[in-house]
Design an enzyme around this catalytic site. Structure first.
Site, PDB file in Angstrom:
ATOM      1  N   ARG A 224      13.199 108.701 -70.669  1.00 13.11           N
ATOM      2  CA  ARG A 224      12.372 108.760 -71.874  1.00 13.11           C
ATOM      3  C   ARG A 224      11.035 109.392 -71.509  1.00 13.11           C
ATOM      4  O   ARG A 224      10.543 109.251 -70.371  1.00 13.11           O
ATOM      5  CB  ARG A 224      12.123 107.352 -72.436  1.00 13.11           C
ATOM      6  CG  ARG A 224      13.311 106.738 -73.137  1.00 13.11           C
ATOM      7  CD  ARG A 224      13.614 107.417 -74.480  1.00 13.11           C
ATOM      8  NE  ARG A 224      14.737 106.799 -75.161  1.00 13.11           N
ATOM      9  CZ  ARG A 224      15.991 107.267 -75.145  1.00 13.11           C
ATOM     10  NH1 ARG A 224      16.293 108.359 -74.483  1.00 13.11           N
ATOM     11  NH2 ARG A 224      16.942 106.659 -75.817  1.00 13.11           N
ATOM     12  N   HIS A 272      15.594 117.172 -75.989  1.00 18.16           N
ATOM     13  CA  HIS A 272      16.327 115.893 -76.007  1.00 18.16           C
ATOM     14  C   HIS A 272      17.805 116.113 -76.366  1.00 18.16           C
ATOM     15  O   HIS A 272      18.306 115.572 -77.365  1.00 18.16           O
ATOM     16  CB  HIS A 272      15.674 114.905 -76.981  1.00 18.16           C
ATOM     17  CG  HIS A 272      16.068 113.470 -76.709  1.00 18.16           C
ATOM     18  ND1 HIS A 272      15.229 112.410 -76.941  1.00 18.16           N
ATOM     19  CD2 HIS A 272      17.224 112.926 -76.241  1.00 18.16           C
ATOM     20  CE1 HIS A 272      15.857 111.277 -76.633  1.00 18.16           C
ATOM     21  NE2 HIS A 272      17.069 111.575 -76.202  1.00 18.16           N
TER      22      HIS A 272
HETATM   23  P1  NDP Z   1      21.620 100.925 -68.290  1.00 17.82           P
HETATM   24  O1  NDP Z   1      20.959  99.828 -69.039  1.00 17.82           O
HETATM   25  O2  NDP Z   1      23.088 100.872 -68.055  1.00 17.82           O
HETATM   26  O3  NDP Z   1      20.929 101.075 -66.836  1.00 17.82           O
HETATM   27  C1  NDP Z   1      19.582 100.938 -66.619  1.00 17.82           C
HETATM   28  C2  NDP Z   1      19.306 101.007 -65.118  1.00 17.82           C
HETATM   29  O4  NDP Z   1      17.895 101.003 -64.910  1.00 17.82           O
HETATM   30  C3  NDP Z   1      19.881  99.823 -64.343  1.00 17.82           C
HETATM   31  O5  NDP Z   1      20.366 100.241 -63.093  1.00 17.82           O
HETATM   32  C4  NDP Z   1      18.662  98.926 -64.150  1.00 17.82           C
HETATM   33  O6  NDP Z   1      18.705  98.115 -62.981  1.00 17.82           O
HETATM   34  C5  NDP Z   1      17.577  99.976 -63.975  1.00 17.82           C
HETATM   35  N1  NDP Z   1      16.262  99.404 -64.268  1.00 17.82           N
HETATM   36  C6  NDP Z   1      15.783  98.944 -65.445  1.00 17.82           C
HETATM   37  N2  NDP Z   1      14.542  98.470 -65.294  1.00 17.82           N
HETATM   38  C7  NDP Z   1      14.221  98.634 -63.982  1.00 17.82           C
HETATM   39  C8  NDP Z   1      13.088  98.337 -63.203  1.00 17.82           C
HETATM   40  N3  NDP Z   1      12.004  97.755 -63.735  1.00 17.82           N
HETATM   41  N4  NDP Z   1      13.117  98.629 -61.886  1.00 17.82           N
HETATM   42  C9  NDP Z   1      14.215  99.208 -61.332  1.00 17.82           C
HETATM   43  N5  NDP Z   1      15.328  99.526 -62.021  1.00 17.82           N
HETATM   44  C10 NDP Z   1      15.326  99.251 -63.331  1.00 17.82           C
HETATM   45  O7  NDP Z   1      21.229 102.281 -69.036  1.00 17.82           O
HETATM   46  P2  NDP Z   1      22.060 103.647 -69.160  1.00 17.82           P
HETATM   47  O8  NDP Z   1      22.425 104.086 -67.784  1.00 17.82           O
HETATM   48  O9  NDP Z   1      23.145 103.519 -70.161  1.00 17.82           O
HETATM   49  O10 NDP Z   1      20.941 104.611 -69.812  1.00 17.82           O
HETATM   50  C11 NDP Z   1      19.710 104.816 -69.169  1.00 17.82           C
HETATM   51  C12 NDP Z   1      18.748 105.548 -70.095  1.00 17.82           C
HETATM   52  O11 NDP Z   1      19.105 106.917 -70.218  1.00 17.82           O
HETATM   53  C13 NDP Z   1      18.711 105.080 -71.552  1.00 17.82           C
HETATM   54  O12 NDP Z   1      17.988 103.888 -71.704  1.00 17.82           O
HETATM   55  C14 NDP Z   1      18.039 106.257 -72.226  1.00 17.82           C
HETATM   56  O13 NDP Z   1      16.630 106.086 -72.176  1.00 17.82           O
HETATM   57  C15 NDP Z   1      18.447 107.443 -71.353  1.00 17.82           C
HETATM   58  N6  NDP Z   1      19.350 108.349 -72.066  1.00 17.82           N
HETATM   59  C16 NDP Z   1      18.910 109.621 -72.359  1.00 17.82           C
HETATM   60  C17 NDP Z   1      19.714 110.513 -72.998  1.00 17.82           C
HETATM   61  C18 NDP Z   1      19.247 111.901 -73.255  1.00 17.82           C
HETATM   62  O14 NDP Z   1      19.897 112.628 -74.023  1.00 17.82           O
HETATM   63  N7  NDP Z   1      18.161 112.346 -72.667  1.00 17.82           N
HETATM   64  C19 NDP Z   1      21.070 110.156 -73.440  1.00 17.82           C
HETATM   65  C20 NDP Z   1      21.459 108.813 -73.050  1.00 17.82           C
HETATM   66  C21 NDP Z   1      20.619 107.942 -72.408  1.00 17.82           C
HETATM   67  P3  NDP Z   1      19.830  96.970 -62.808  1.00 17.82           P
HETATM   68  O15 NDP Z   1      21.126  97.747 -62.580  1.00 17.82           O
HETATM   69  O16 NDP Z   1      19.406  96.244 -61.598  1.00 17.82           O
HETATM   70  O17 NDP Z   1      19.838  96.181 -64.077  1.00 17.82           O
HETATM   71  C1  OXD Z   2      20.358 107.950 -76.046  1.00 14.04           C
HETATM   72  C2  OXD Z   2      19.727 109.268 -76.183  1.00 14.04           C
HETATM   73  O1  OXD Z   2      19.672 106.972 -75.697  1.00 14.04           O
HETATM   74  O2  OXD Z   2      20.394 110.191 -76.706  1.00 14.04           O
HETATM   75  O3  OXD Z   2      21.580 107.861 -76.304  1.00 14.04           O
HETATM   76  O4  OXD Z   2      18.579 109.441 -75.768  1.00 14.04           O
END
Ligand code: NDP
Ligand code: OXD
Length: 309
Positions: A224, A272
């Protein structure tokens, strides 16, 4: 009754059709045509305006139409007793793997350099370095981060990932917790941000953390915009510490036309689009959650309000 709220670039009719492929009689309304607010049980949303969900007293489920839920949790009036679910979708993950692989390999093969040389009509071949020489660091090893890290490691890149809790992923070195962040950054020539946006991760890419990356490192942000302190990123590139950045997400979207990222020679901007939810792929999961909510059951991929992701 379902209420759909989505961005202008999405077509609610496509979503309604995809949902009705599973439930032909599903009743769907599209914001702002709410009708009787009390009748809305399921809100399927992307970037809902603050306060909108609080105006729906009969809600049983808030379903994000993307993987992220920061666009819902940022609403100060979010009804906190209604379950919020996010999408975990193979097609979305596949697109993210494809996009990040493109950005990482473009950086590894120095395509930006050849673009600049092309503009000057100069033929300057240089030998490519082995894949294992590019150390990639993936911030966030969740559904998408783990898939990205696995794919990059499969190509032969040296991959590590950072998460909150320790993780075991084949061929991916794991750094867990805030105390391991600097060690992780120090070995990341190409840093990929795949974190969710939470109060803990807001501004995680700032002057201090960017300074902890190796000289000449490159930043790819597909998490983000709020993860990056934009002025610090530009200063780190202009000061020569970083070689550039590839950005898909921004603090303000659409990126304002006068924003310095647009014209920076070392920054690649995309609007995006790293992954876009395909209704035909995601509808089955949304319908399943609607059915669960009707029966008073937990939705799939319910988000933990206290963790913020
Ligand atoms: P998940 O919730 O599956 O994974 C999040 C990961 O981040 C986990 O490994 C978690 O750790 C880690 N995490 C969260 N907070 C912390 C912290 N404070 N310190 C260290 N690690 C942290 O999310 P997704 O993989 O499904 O998606 C990730 C992000 O990708 C979405 O939230 C979105 O913002 C972005 N996204 C962007 C898109 C785009 O088009 N640009 C499309 C889709 C998603 P732990 O495993 O230990 O819980
Ligand atoms: C999502 C994105 O979170 O598209 O799926 O950013």
């Amino acid at each position: 009754m379902v209420l759909l709220f989505m961005s202008d670039s999405d077509d609610p009719k496509v979503w309604a059709e995809a949902l009705r492929a599973f439930e032909p009689d599903l009743q769907v309304r599209v914001w702002p045509d709410v009708g009787v607010a009390e009748e809305i049980e399921f809100a399927l949303v992307w970037l809902p305006p603050p306060g909108m969900l609080a105006g729906l007293p009969g809600l049983k489920l808030i379903q994000s139409l993307g993987a992220g839920i920061d666009h819902i949790f940022s609403d100060p009036d979010l009804p906190r007793d209604v379950p919020v679910a996010r999408l975990v979708d193979d097609e979305l993950t596949r697109q993210m793997v494809e996009y990040v692989t493109l950005a990482v390999l473009s950086r590894h093969r120095r395509i930006d350099r050849y673009r600049r040389l092309q503009a000057e009509r100069r033929w300057r071949p240089s030998r490519s370095v082995p894949l294992s020489a590019s150390r990639v660091g993936v911030l966030g090893l969740g559904v998408i981060g783990a898939a990205v890290a696995t794919a990059l490691a499969g190509l032969g890149l040296a991959v590590a990932g950072w998460s909150r809790a320790p993780k075991q992923i084949d061929r991916v070195e794991n750094f867990a917790g805030a105390e391991r962040l600097d060690a992780f950054l120090a070995r990341s020539d190409i840093l990929v941000c795949l974190l969710p946006l939470t109060p803990e991760t807001e501004g995680v890419l700032n002057a201090r953390t960017l300074g902890a990356l190796p000289e000449g490192a490159y930043v790819i942000n597909v998490g983000r915009g709020g993860h990056v302190v934009e002025a610090d990123l530009i200063a780190a590139i202009d000061g020569g510490h970083l070689s550039g950045a590839w950005l898909d997400v921004f603090r303000s979207e659409p990126l304002p036309s006068d924003h310095p990222f647009w014209s920076h020679p070392c920054v690649t901007v995309t609007p995006h689009v790293a992954a876009l939810t395909e209704p035909a792929s995601a509808a089955a999961q949304v319908i399943e959650n609607i059915r669960r909510a009707r029966r008073g059951r937990e939705p799939l991929h319910r988000v933990d309000l206290s963790a913020g992701y």
